[in-house]
Design an enzyme around this catalytic site. Structure first.
Site, PDB file in Angstrom:
ATOM      1  N   ASP A  60      -5.435  -7.269   7.358  1.00 40.69           N
ATOM      2  CA  ASP A  60      -6.822  -7.116   7.828  1.00 40.69           C
ATOM      3  C   ASP A  60      -7.785  -7.049   6.644  1.00 40.69           C
ATOM      4  O   ASP A  60      -7.410  -7.259   5.494  1.00 40.69           O
ATOM      5  CB  ASP A  60      -6.946  -5.884   8.726  1.00 40.69           C
ATOM      6  CG  ASP A  60      -6.528  -4.602   8.014  1.00 40.69           C
ATOM      7  OD1 ASP A  60      -6.260  -4.646   6.776  1.00 40.69           O
ATOM      8  OD2 ASP A  60      -6.456  -3.552   8.675  1.00 40.69           O
ATOM      9  N   TYR A  92       1.975  -5.315  13.380  1.00 35.70           N
ATOM     10  CA  TYR A  92       0.820  -4.630  12.801  1.00 35.70           C
ATOM     11  C   TYR A  92      -0.008  -3.944  13.879  1.00 35.70           C
ATOM     12  O   TYR A  92      -0.314  -4.530  14.910  1.00 35.70           O
ATOM     13  CB  TYR A  92      -0.037  -5.625  12.009  1.00 35.70           C
ATOM     14  CG  TYR A  92      -1.047  -4.950  11.122  1.00 35.70           C
ATOM     15  CD1 TYR A  92      -0.661  -3.967  10.226  1.00 35.70           C
ATOM     16  CD2 TYR A  92      -2.399  -5.285  11.178  1.00 35.70           C
ATOM     17  CE1 TYR A  92      -1.583  -3.339   9.400  1.00 35.70           C
ATOM     18  CE2 TYR A  92      -3.325  -4.672  10.355  1.00 35.70           C
ATOM     19  CZ  TYR A  92      -2.913  -3.695   9.471  1.00 35.70           C
ATOM     20  OH  TYR A  92      -3.825  -3.059   8.671  1.00 35.70           O
ATOM     21  N   ASP A 128      -1.826  -5.236   3.711  1.00 39.41           N
ATOM     22  CA  ASP A 128      -2.014  -5.541   5.134  1.00 39.41           C
ATOM     23  C   ASP A 128      -2.912  -6.753   5.336  1.00 39.41           C
ATOM     24  O   ASP A 128      -3.729  -7.103   4.473  1.00 39.41           O
ATOM     25  CB  ASP A 128      -2.602  -4.330   5.870  1.00 39.41           C
ATOM     26  CG  ASP A 128      -1.589  -3.197   5.987  1.00 39.41           C
ATOM     27  OD1 ASP A 128      -0.379  -3.447   5.784  1.00 39.41           O
ATOM     28  OD2 ASP A 128      -2.001  -2.056   6.273  1.00 39.41           O
ATOM     29  N   ARG A 161      -3.099  -2.547  13.822  1.00 41.17           N
ATOM     30  CA  ARG A 161      -4.563  -2.636  13.880  1.00 41.17           C
ATOM     31  C   ARG A 161      -4.920  -4.046  14.336  1.00 41.17           C
ATOM     32  O   ARG A 161      -5.003  -4.967  13.533  1.00 41.17           O
ATOM     33  CB  ARG A 161      -5.199  -2.318  12.526  1.00 41.17           C
ATOM     34  CG  ARG A 161      -4.999  -0.876  12.093  1.00 41.17           C
ATOM     35  CD  ARG A 161      -5.795  -0.525  10.850  1.00 41.17           C
ATOM     36  NE  ARG A 161      -5.557   0.848  10.450  1.00 41.17           N
ATOM     37  CZ  ARG A 161      -4.693   1.233   9.523  1.00 41.17           C
ATOM     38  NH1 ARG A 161      -3.974   0.321   8.884  1.00 41.17           N
ATOM     39  NH2 ARG A 161      -4.531   2.504   9.210  1.00 41.17           N
ATOM     40  N   HIS A 165      -4.060 -13.010  15.130  1.00 40.68           N
ATOM     41  CA  HIS A 165      -3.198 -11.838  15.037  1.00 40.68           C
ATOM     42  C   HIS A 165      -2.395 -11.714  16.330  1.00 40.68           C
ATOM     43  O   HIS A 165      -2.602 -12.437  17.289  1.00 40.68           O
ATOM     44  CB  HIS A 165      -4.031 -10.584  14.806  1.00 40.68           C
ATOM     45  CG  HIS A 165      -4.755 -10.591  13.499  1.00 40.68           C
ATOM     46  ND1 HIS A 165      -5.636  -9.603  13.124  1.00 40.68           N
ATOM     47  CD2 HIS A 165      -4.737 -11.467  12.461  1.00 40.68           C
ATOM     48  CE1 HIS A 165      -6.122  -9.874  11.923  1.00 40.68           C
ATOM     49  NE2 HIS A 165      -5.599 -10.997  11.508  1.00 40.68           N
ATOM     50  N   GLU A 188       0.803  -1.232   0.000  1.00 35.32           N
ATOM     51  CA  GLU A 188       0.000   0.000   0.000  1.00 35.32           C
ATOM     52  C   GLU A 188       0.833   1.278   0.000  1.00 35.32           C
ATOM     53  O   GLU A 188       0.474   2.260  -0.634  1.00 35.32           O
ATOM     54  CB  GLU A 188      -0.925   0.068   1.238  1.00 35.32           C
ATOM     55  CG  GLU A 188      -1.918  -1.058   1.351  1.00 35.32           C
ATOM     56  CD  GLU A 188      -1.422  -2.151   2.261  1.00 35.32           C
ATOM     57  OE1 GLU A 188      -2.248  -2.744   2.944  1.00 35.32           O
ATOM     58  OE2 GLU A 188      -0.198  -2.410   2.290  1.00 35.32           O
ATOM     59  N   GLU A 243      -9.344  -4.511   5.238  1.00 36.68           N
ATOM     60  CA  GLU A 243      -9.038  -3.459   4.259  1.00 36.68           C
ATOM     61  C   GLU A 243      -7.916  -3.918   3.325  1.00 36.68           C
ATOM     62  O   GLU A 243      -7.982  -3.725   2.112  1.00 36.68           O
ATOM     63  CB  GLU A 243      -8.634  -2.168   4.975  1.00 36.68           C
ATOM     64  CG  GLU A 243      -9.757  -1.467   5.710  1.00 36.68           C
ATOM     65  CD  GLU A 243     -10.836  -0.919   4.789  1.00 36.68           C
ATOM     66  OE1 GLU A 243     -10.484  -0.374   3.723  1.00 36.68           O
ATOM     67  OE2 GLU A 243     -12.023  -1.047   5.116  1.00 36.68           O
TER      68      GLU A 243
END
Length: 600
Positions: free
Chosen positions: A82, A306, A80, A308, A353, A7, A84
């Protein structure tokens, strides 16, 4: 040549330091497809099919991706881990015509999807060795959230324009957050303070003391009357307090029990997104959006895992590395003696996670300070200390509780003024009038740090109170009795920290949404921070909340919003079809909306 797509440019630069020249890394600069801004972009008549478009700012990036993908032997999607990130990876496959099923039989390009918790050489190499396919359930969950939020925003906002004022907006999650703030304000307005009193005895240890040394003076609070505990609000008025002071005139203060024990305190767990945002606010007064921006930078530079996440899980490698670091740098007695694991209480937490931690314990804040900006250094220091501390030994306190009996003396030896210092026996030498006493118990608590343990790395404020050495049945001298007036306080307005905590506890939003929620409700002028940096609803925020609460209760209902989050989690696990979840919400919502256009 192998093409890796991520990203951000920072993430691309960090990954490039671990890989050879056969890899080219390109950043998408965020989302490369989205719903159009000018229209709903969701075909509600055709199974809620989204109409995706390429934003103007992404067109140059798309051109580059198409050009470079033509030269690539393999395309690796490293966005990433997750929802998104999974959605961005899926959108890339759509634009670049990537499909692993078809690529064996045609000219369609092959792709691998890789995920990792941290941007380190080991993690990247391991991910490349273990690719997987796109997780369609995660993509569906992201699409469902996007479509759901678009429907509420684009359908409900025009209603507010027509019935309240132009330029207003409604949002599925933001409206529930605004309701929390409005409800709290209403509680504050309706709150009626309740008076209550506490009585404190200032006492002096006099046994074997030639002089009255200050260290032998201590305070004890009244806790029992005639064997019964006095509740917090038990002394309700000044008159009741003065009556107790009167009854205590002439009382003898004798130690009836001394309890000494060791109290052990465990370290706090490592950070999740929510707890990191809360702690950053409490320590630095940083808004959640600022904290997440800095954390993103630390992650992309390979310094932390990470950022989030709602999981407290820690990998066995990370636990082992922390244990070794603690033993080497602090000594054997500072290591916990076992690998301490934590279990999250958050609903729907992704236990696969990890919690937020430094990627390498040896990269201490001292070692990184020359390479980081001031705020980055502050946040990294906080994350590093919290992680190391969570694997350290307990802090140990020596705790002492002393109970002092006051009463049953029928002759006043010294008087007590209602609000002042004790008086001695009267000058004529004759005792004051005999008074029958009630039995009162005062308690004094002391606490001294014996072994700092994890506090050596992660200091927490606590009050040390040292009591003088006392013995059972020892008589103390009363210096004075002090009555204190108190009033119960209304519930506090939300801060950034406490509102995030309330969102998490109520199941509203997920780690990636807390910061955007807080930013949005302020940007839309529904809530504002007062001079104490606490949230208050604005006038327009109060009006909008009132309208939505009356006419669209499900939109602002905390439980309904939480249930919708749970359904999104079910979609992510492949247990629910996203279109079915949207349909279940949309049909009664649209019916009610049309009715309200006529009624309101």
């Amino acid at each position: 040549m192998k093409l890796i797509i991520v990203e951000s440019p920072t993430k691309a630069k960090t990954i490039s330091t671990f890989l050879g020249k056969e890899y080219q890394i390109i950043a998408t600069m965020g989302h490369i497809r989205d719903l159009p801004k000018s229209e709903l972009g969701v075909d509600v008549e055709n199974n809620f099919e989204p109409k995706y478009v390429i934003p103007l700012k992404a067109r140059k990036t798309i051109g580059l991706l198409k050009k470079e993908s033509e030269k690539a032997d393999l395309i690796i999607l490293a966005t990433d881990e997750d929802r998104e990130g999974e959605a961005i990876a899926w959108h890339i496959t759509q634009i670049l015509n990537l499909d692993n099923v078809k690529c064996q039989m045609s000219n369609v390009k092959c792709q691998n999807r890789i995920v990792f918790h941290e941007i380190t050489k080991t993690a990247i190499e391991e991910a490349i060795k273990n690719p997987r396919s796109i997780d369609s359930a995660l993509v569906d969950a992201q699409q469902a959230r996007r479509v759901l939020d678009r429907i509420v925003g684009y359908k409900l906002s025009p209603f507010l324009w027509k019935k309240v004022a132009r330029r207003l907006s409604a949002g599925r999650v933001q409206s529930a957050a605004v309701k929390l703030v409005c409800d709290r304000e209403e509680e504050i307005k309706k709150f009626i303070p309740q008076e209550h009193w506490t009585i404190v005895a200032s006492l002096l240890k006099i046994k074997n003391q030639i002089a009255k040394i200050k260290n032998n003076e201590f305070e004890a609070i009244l806790v029992k009357k005639n064997g019964k505990i006095i509740p917090k609000l038990g002394i309700e008025s000044k008159e009741q307090a003065e009556k107790i002071l009167e009854e205590l005139k002439g009382a003898e203060y004798k130690i009836i029990s001394i309890e000494k024990k060791e109290v052990k305190r465990n370290p706090l767990p490592p950070f999740t997104t929510s707890s990191l945002q809360q702690e950053s606010w409490q320590k630095f007064h940083w808004p959640a959006k600022l904290t997440m921006g800095i954390a993103q930078n630390l992650y992309e530079h390979g310094l932390i895992t990470y950022h989030r996440t709602d999981s407290l899980n820690l990998s066995s490698q990370a636990l082992g590395a922390a244990k070794n670091f603690i033993k080497t740098n602090f000594g054997e007695n500072y290591a916990a003696g076992f690998l301490r694991n934590f279990k999250t209480k958050s609903k729907g937490a992704q236990e696969a996670h990890e919690a937020i931690r430094p990627t390498v314990p040896e990269k201490t804040p001292e070692n990184t300070k020359n390479n980081l900006e001031a705020k980055q250094q502050k946040l990294y220091d906080l994350i590093w200390r919290r992680f190391i501390a969570c694997q350290m030994s307990q802090a140990i306190f020596d705790s002492t509780a002393v109970e002092i009996e006051a009463g049953n003396s029928k002759t006043t030896l010294r008087g007590v003024s209602s609000f002042g210092r004790s008086s001695k026996i009267n000058p004529m030498g004759s005792p004051s009038k005999s008074v029958q006493q009630n039995n009162y118990i005062f308690r004094a608590n002391g606490q001294i740090l014996k072994f700092d343990g994890f506090l050596k790395v992660y200091p927490i404020k606590f009050k040390e109170t040292e009591l003088p050495g006392c013995e059972k049945d020892e008589i103390l001298e009363l210096i004075k009795l002090i009555p204190f007036q108190h009033f119960t306080q209304p519930p506090a307005r939300y801060t950034e920290a406490s509102l995030i905590k309330a969102l998490e506890e109520n199941g509203i939003g997920r780690p990636s949404t807390y910061a955007p929620i807080l930013f949005t409700i302020q940007a839309r002028n529904y809530v504002e921070k007062n001079e104490d940096k606490k949230f208050q609803p604005t006038e327009i925020g109060t009006v909008v909340n009132e309208v939505l609460t009356i006419h669209f209760p499900e939109i602002v209902d905390i439980k309904f919003t939480a249930q919708m989050e749970e359904k999104l989690d079910e979609i992510a696990l492949g247990k629910e079809k996203w279109t079915a979840v949207i349909k279940e919400f949309y049909e009664p919502f649209e019916e009610n909306l049309q009715k309200k256009y006529q009624e309101v």
